[in-house]
Motif scaffolding. Sequence first.
Motif: not given
Length: 166
Positions: A17-26
């Motif tokens: 989910h942290l990786q998904m959070l990074d993707l959300a920022a991108a």
Amino acid sequence: MGLTALIEFLERLDETHLQMLDLAAAKKQAIMDNKVEGLIEILNQESKLVKLVGQLEEQRTQATYAFLQEVGIRSNLNLTLTELSRLVFDPEDKAKLLHIQDQLAHTLDRLKKANELNQRLIEQSLAFIDYSLDLLVGRPNQDITYQHPANRDNAARRPGFFDARG
């Protein structure tokens, strides 16, 4: 399998989910920069992570049932982590379980907010595109019909951005 496996799956869920959070920022940046190709690439990466989350959730469920069997509960109850923590008697294990629960809840809340922001940005982008198209080609409510060029002066003209008579 048991409690240790359950905690490991919860940690992996948090990492994913942290990786998904990074993707959300991108994704936010790609939307703001109007980079469609970058957005498509991010969505493909996001899709892979969503599949991984599904697999981890299934493994977490299996680890939960294994833990329940270890503590003598034979039924496949669908308990929350708080309810499960009441079945953990080792203070260190209980602290680990409650810590990862808080951590995962915080990550999920941040991800939810980031996704809501991106949704609003997309809606604003679409509204701006719609507005821009209206400016360029005129209002969509106007009737578009063929008129003989000789009768053109008598008819209401369609307002547009460009004047073809130049």
